[in-house]
Write an enzyme that holds these catalytic residues in place. Structure first.
Site, PDB file in Angstrom:
ATOM      1  N   LYS A   1      13.771 -81.868-144.420  1.00  0.00           N
ATOM      2  CA  LYS A   1      13.597 -82.891-143.380  1.00  0.00           C
ATOM      3  C   LYS A   1      14.604 -84.020-143.552  1.00  0.00           C
ATOM      4  O   LYS A   1      15.183 -84.503-142.577  1.00  0.00           O
ATOM      5  CB  LYS A   1      12.164 -83.436-143.414  1.00  0.00           C
ATOM      6  CG  LYS A   1      11.120 -82.422-142.939  1.00  0.00           C
ATOM      7  CD  LYS A   1       9.696 -82.859-143.298  1.00  0.00           C
ATOM      8  CE  LYS A   1       8.692 -81.768-142.934  1.00  0.00           C
ATOM      9  NZ  LYS A   1       7.320 -82.105-143.394  1.00  0.00           N
TER      10      LYS A   1
ATOM     11  N   GLN B   1       3.355 -85.966-146.494  1.00  0.00           N
ATOM     12  CA  GLN B   1       3.575 -84.541-146.758  1.00  0.00           C
ATOM     13  C   GLN B   1       2.266 -83.897-147.225  1.00  0.00           C
ATOM     14  O   GLN B   1       1.664 -84.337-148.189  1.00  0.00           O
ATOM     15  CB  GLN B   1       4.687 -84.362-147.793  1.00  0.00           C
ATOM     16  CG  GLN B   1       5.076 -82.910-148.032  1.00  0.00           C
ATOM     17  CD  GLN B   1       5.675 -82.244-146.802  1.00  0.00           C
ATOM     18  OE1 GLN B   1       6.458 -82.840-146.068  1.00  0.00           O
ATOM     19  NE2 GLN B   1       5.290 -81.005-146.544  1.00  0.00           N
TER      20      GLN B   1
ATOM     21  N   ASP C   1       4.266 -86.997-137.019  1.00  0.00           N
ATOM     22  CA  ASP C   1       3.696 -85.656-137.157  1.00  0.00           C
ATOM     23  C   ASP C   1       2.648 -85.366-136.079  1.00  0.00           C
ATOM     24  O   ASP C   1       2.241 -84.214-135.916  1.00  0.00           O
ATOM     25  CB  ASP C   1       3.043 -85.498-138.539  1.00  0.00           C
ATOM     26  CG  ASP C   1       3.854 -84.588-139.456  1.00  0.00           C
ATOM     27  OD1 ASP C   1       4.751 -83.879-138.959  1.00  0.00           O
ATOM     28  OD2 ASP C   1       3.584 -84.595-140.668  1.00  0.00           O
TER      29      ASP C   1
END
Lengths: 294, 294
Positions: free
Chosen positions: A61, A105, A128
């Site tokens: 990422k 994460q 997200d």
């Protein structure tokens, strides 16, 4: 877009990397527009513990951030960090003006429930798309920041010229990350949507009807050639380690000759997801700016 | 539960009023427990303008409040009330300790977007379950306050002993009020879920596979007997005026002889929805109390 000798389908391999590059080109333009007025977007990632897969995803990422010109930072918390520490870290990032997107994460180490952590992220920085407020806004039909894998698939379908309205869409897997939000996004576009999963009695009966088939089950080789409708668009979200190979949930060679187009693994949905995260970080920065102006 | 002479199904009429009374008996017990400690639940309804159907629904809901011992109050705003006035009214009710549930009767008069109004209701008082935070929590699998019609149907299925896990469920209609939240609730219970709607190409092909069929399309007589699987459980959410009669979306007499059970209109899903609103008002009061204790 690369092509494969067609037999009954047109056998196109959907080149996720090429599509992701197209998306990133758009994102770069948006990022530079923001940077020109002193608003270069920033993404902060929180990583708890030493999960090697998580470390790899974060590297992927952040390398995408470098490509598109998004500033990235990583906050590392020790394996044993308590949920209160995670929440405090999130709150700190919520308040930082130079952080436009916050990524927690997953998975968290054992015993730490991700739900309150995801709900603690400022919904305007939730790149997200897992915050319940963003999930609910999505379900109600107004999509702002939404989960990146489903949105990447929707974006690719649009690029491929597939109009979802009235299409028979079948999703295999009903996770919060892919299946359920993708079902909502497809319904918002007026597809007829069926969601199958491990409890489905006759999976093949459903997949054979699908004009668009998305598989996110985590079962290597689950979808065989005879389970796919001729001319279907097939997206394979699975990432499974089999021996030293990474394979998807779709028996690629078999399905390629039946389908109109299939995503490979690796090189399909994965790159689309990462590029969509970049796009959403730019979107978050744009939205934060326009809400300040109000 | 009344029964009808079976032909190929068992032809049971699902008596929504009787089931609603059972649910209300449970709610009365919960309400009295709250009242005994000085916490009798209260429901406030905001009604904007003079829509006669809305006025009727509010009367039905408040008469249910009387039956179960919930205090009810109505705030009437004039037809021309601006959105700011509606939002101020909601904020006032959010702050009142004796109001546990807030209901904004829809539709709002023309030109007033309901979305910001629904989002202004304190999620803890959102007994209709339409706040995006509650919708998102539902989509993510944790159901707190959720839309009453879908929850009433889920409740009735449980009462009828129908376990959704692995069942083929088909929903006709993809509204924010019924179809989409019901799909999420059924997926949370591991049904295989298909959502059809006006853009679906072959509706009958889907409805004929359904073990549980929920119809919320607003089209009188849409579902004929030959579109229903033998032994299906059929819920008719439609409320349509045809001449001087109120009919559902299901051709009742035809479907009754094929299905295991069908809800009539009126007297089916409607009473379940109203009773579920009472149950959720009690739930809201219980949750507010336990969050104070923390």
């Amino acid at each position: 877009m690369s092509r494969f000798p067609p037999i009954s389908g047109t056998g196109m391999i959907i080149d996720g990397k090429a599509l992701a590059s197209e998306m990133e080109a758009e994102t770069i333009a948006r990022v530079e527009k923001l940077a020109a007025i002193g608003r270069r977007p920033g993404l902060a990632t929180i990583i708890v513990g030493e999960n090697p897969a998580s470390a790899m995803y974060v590297r992927i990422k952040h390398s995408a951030c470098d490509r598109v010109g998004i500033r990235s930072q990583t906050v590392r918390l020790p394996e044993e960090a308590r949920i209160e520490v995670i929440l405090e870290t999130i709150k700190g990032l919520n308040e930082k003006d130079d952080v436009n997107g916050i990524l927690l994460q997953l998975p968290l180490p054992r015993g730490r429930d991700p739900a309150p952590a995801m709900a603690a992220i400022d919904p305007a920085k939730d790149v997200d798309g897992f915050h319940p407020l963003n999930m609910g806004t999505l379900l109600a039909g107004a999509e702002r920041l939404v989960p990146c894998t489903p949105k990447g698939i929707i974006w690719a379908l649009e690029r491929l010229g597939v109009d979802l309205e009235g299409k028979e869409a079948v999703i295999v897997g009903h996770s919060n990350v892919v299946g359920k939000p993708l079902a909502a996004m497809m319904l918002n576009r007026n597809a007829t949507v069926t969601v199958c999963h491990v409890f489905t009695k006759d999976l093949a009966a459903h997949t054979r009807k699908a004009e668009v088939l998305v598989v996110a089950a985590g079962v290597p080789g689950l979808i065989r050639g005879d389970m796919v409708r001729t001319g279907a668009y097939v997206f394979d979200v699975g990432i499974n380690r089999v021996g030293d190979r990474t394979v998807g949930d779709v028996e690629f060679d078999e399905v390629l000759v039946v389908a109109a187009a299939v995503t490979p693994v690796p090189g399909g949905v994965g790159p689309l997801t990462v590029s969509m995260l970049m796009s959403q970080t730019a979107t978050a920065a744009e939205m934060q700016m326009s809400s300040e102006e109000r």
